[in-house]
Design a protein around this motif. Structure first.
Motif, PDB file in Angstrom:
ATOM      1  N   UNK A   1      -6.242  -8.067  13.746  1.00  0.00           N
ATOM      2  CA  UNK A   1      -5.802  -9.738  13.650  1.00  0.00           C
ATOM      3  C   UNK A   1      -6.022 -10.175  12.201  1.00  0.00           C
ATOM      4  N   UNK A   2      -5.181 -10.393  11.635  1.00  0.00           N
ATOM      5  CA  UNK A   2      -3.376 -10.293  12.561  1.00  0.00           C
ATOM      6  C   UNK A   2      -3.014  -8.836  12.906  1.00  0.00           C
ATOM      7  N   UNK A   3      -2.377  -8.164  12.930  1.00  0.00           N
ATOM      8  CA  UNK A   3      -1.635  -7.182  12.756  1.00  0.00           C
ATOM      9  C   UNK A   3      -0.974  -6.490  11.401  1.00  0.00           C
ATOM     10  N   UNK A   4      -0.565  -7.391  10.515  1.00  0.00           N
ATOM     11  CA  UNK A   4      -0.092  -6.718   9.351  1.00  0.00           C
ATOM     12  C   UNK A   4      -1.393  -7.217   8.569  1.00  0.00           C
ATOM     13  N   UNK A   5      -1.839  -6.783   7.503  1.00  0.00           N
ATOM     14  CA  UNK A   5      -2.458  -7.598   6.189  1.00  0.00           C
ATOM     15  C   UNK A   5      -3.979  -7.316   7.155  1.00  0.00           C
ATOM     16  N   UNK A   6      -4.605  -7.248   8.454  1.00  0.00           N
ATOM     17  CA  UNK A   6      -5.665  -7.352   9.300  1.00  0.00           C
ATOM     18  C   UNK A   6      -6.765  -8.024   8.384  1.00  0.00           C
ATOM     19  N   UNK A   7      -7.302  -9.149   9.171  1.00  0.00           N
ATOM     20  CA  UNK A   7      -8.865  -9.673   9.018  1.00  0.00           C
ATOM     21  C   UNK A   7      -9.899  -9.075   9.761  1.00  0.00           C
ATOM     22  N   UNK A   8      -9.935  -9.196  10.703  1.00  0.00           N
ATOM     23  CA  UNK A   8     -10.608  -8.929  12.049  1.00  0.00           C
ATOM     24  C   UNK A   8      -9.562  -7.840  12.546  1.00  0.00           C
ATOM     25  N   UNK A   9     -11.520  -6.893  12.980  1.00  0.00           N
ATOM     26  CA  UNK A   9     -11.135  -5.884  13.916  1.00  0.00           C
ATOM     27  C   UNK A   9     -11.096  -6.230  15.751  1.00  0.00           C
ATOM     28  N   UNK A  10     -10.153  -6.255  16.672  1.00  0.00           N
ATOM     29  CA  UNK A  10     -10.716  -6.853  17.952  1.00  0.00           C
ATOM     30  C   UNK A  10     -11.467  -5.603  18.683  1.00  0.00           C
ATOM     31  N   UNK A  11     -12.400  -5.469  19.341  1.00  0.00           N
ATOM     32  CA  UNK A  11     -12.814  -5.178  20.835  1.00  0.00           C
ATOM     33  C   UNK A  11     -12.755  -5.578  22.150  1.00  0.00           C
ATOM     34  N   UNK A  12     -12.196  -5.429  22.631  1.00  0.00           N
ATOM     35  CA  UNK A  12     -12.320  -6.162  24.320  1.00  0.00           C
ATOM     36  C   UNK A  12     -13.003  -4.831  25.201  1.00  0.00           C
ATOM     37  N   UNK A  13     -14.045  -5.962  25.720  1.00  0.00           N
ATOM     38  CA  UNK A  13     -14.972  -5.077  26.892  1.00  0.00           C
ATOM     39  C   UNK A  13     -15.040  -5.361  28.067  1.00  0.00           C
ATOM     40  N   UNK A  14     -15.859  -5.284  28.573  1.00  0.00           N
ATOM     41  CA  UNK A  14     -16.644  -6.455  30.554  1.00  0.00           C
ATOM     42  C   UNK A  14     -17.988  -6.757  29.186  1.00  0.00           C
TER      43      UNK A  14
END
Length: 166
Positions: A91-104
């Motif tokens: 996040x954001x897709x361009x010039x990313x500032x964060x890595x996102x992970x979707x888990x339970x």
């Protein structure tokens, strides 16, 4: 300074209006601008960090909306990943500032056979080489619980946690 032979010459010299600024006046203006810049620049940097965090939180809410739509259609979150839900792992897709992970809720990916596929937790971790580094992780879950705290390294989601850092 110029030496005057008569008091009339001196009076005429000082009576004529001069235009322009003296060097001292210019130096005072430069000093004032420097002081204002020294105060404003750090505040601007903090403002940028808050804006980027708020943008990431808004993107996470969009992911949550997509997950809700998916569950309404499929009765489960099984097989969902950040990529097939959001279209990216940053996040954001361009010039990313964060890595996102979707888990339970237990931290297992929703593609894992042992995952609790009726729950989800989305975690955004700041990238180390960006302005967001050290700003703390952002968390959101299927119950609408939100968490962010400065320099946090783990999600502490609860009914009272929020994105205000309080």
């Amino acid at each position: 300074m110029k030496k005057y032979t008569s008091s009339i010459q001196a009076k005429l010299y000082f009576a004529i209006p001069r235009s322009g600024f003296t060097l001292i006046e210019l130096m005072i203006v430069v000093a004032i601008i420097g002081i204002l810049a020294a105060i404003a620049y750090p505040a601007y940097g903090q403002y940028k960090v808050r804006v980027h965090r708020t943008d990431a939180q808004a993107e996470m809410m969009q992911v949550a909306h997509r997950l809700t739509n998916f569950k309404m259609a499929n009765q489960t979150f099984a097989g969902r990943t950040a990529t097939n839900t959001y279209g990216a792992t940053t996040i954001p897709r361009t010039q990313p500032l964060y890595d996102i992970v979707l888990t339970d809720v237990d931290g297992l990916e929703l593609t894992n056979a042992s995952a609790k596929v009726r729950t989800w937790r989305l975690v955004a971790t700041p990238k180390t080489s960006t302005s967001q580094a050290g700003d703390g992780i952002i968390c959101l879950n299927d119950q609408g619980q939100k968490f962010w705290a400065k320099a946090a390294t783990a999600c502490v989601l609860s009914a009272t946690s929020n994105w205000d850092g309080r």
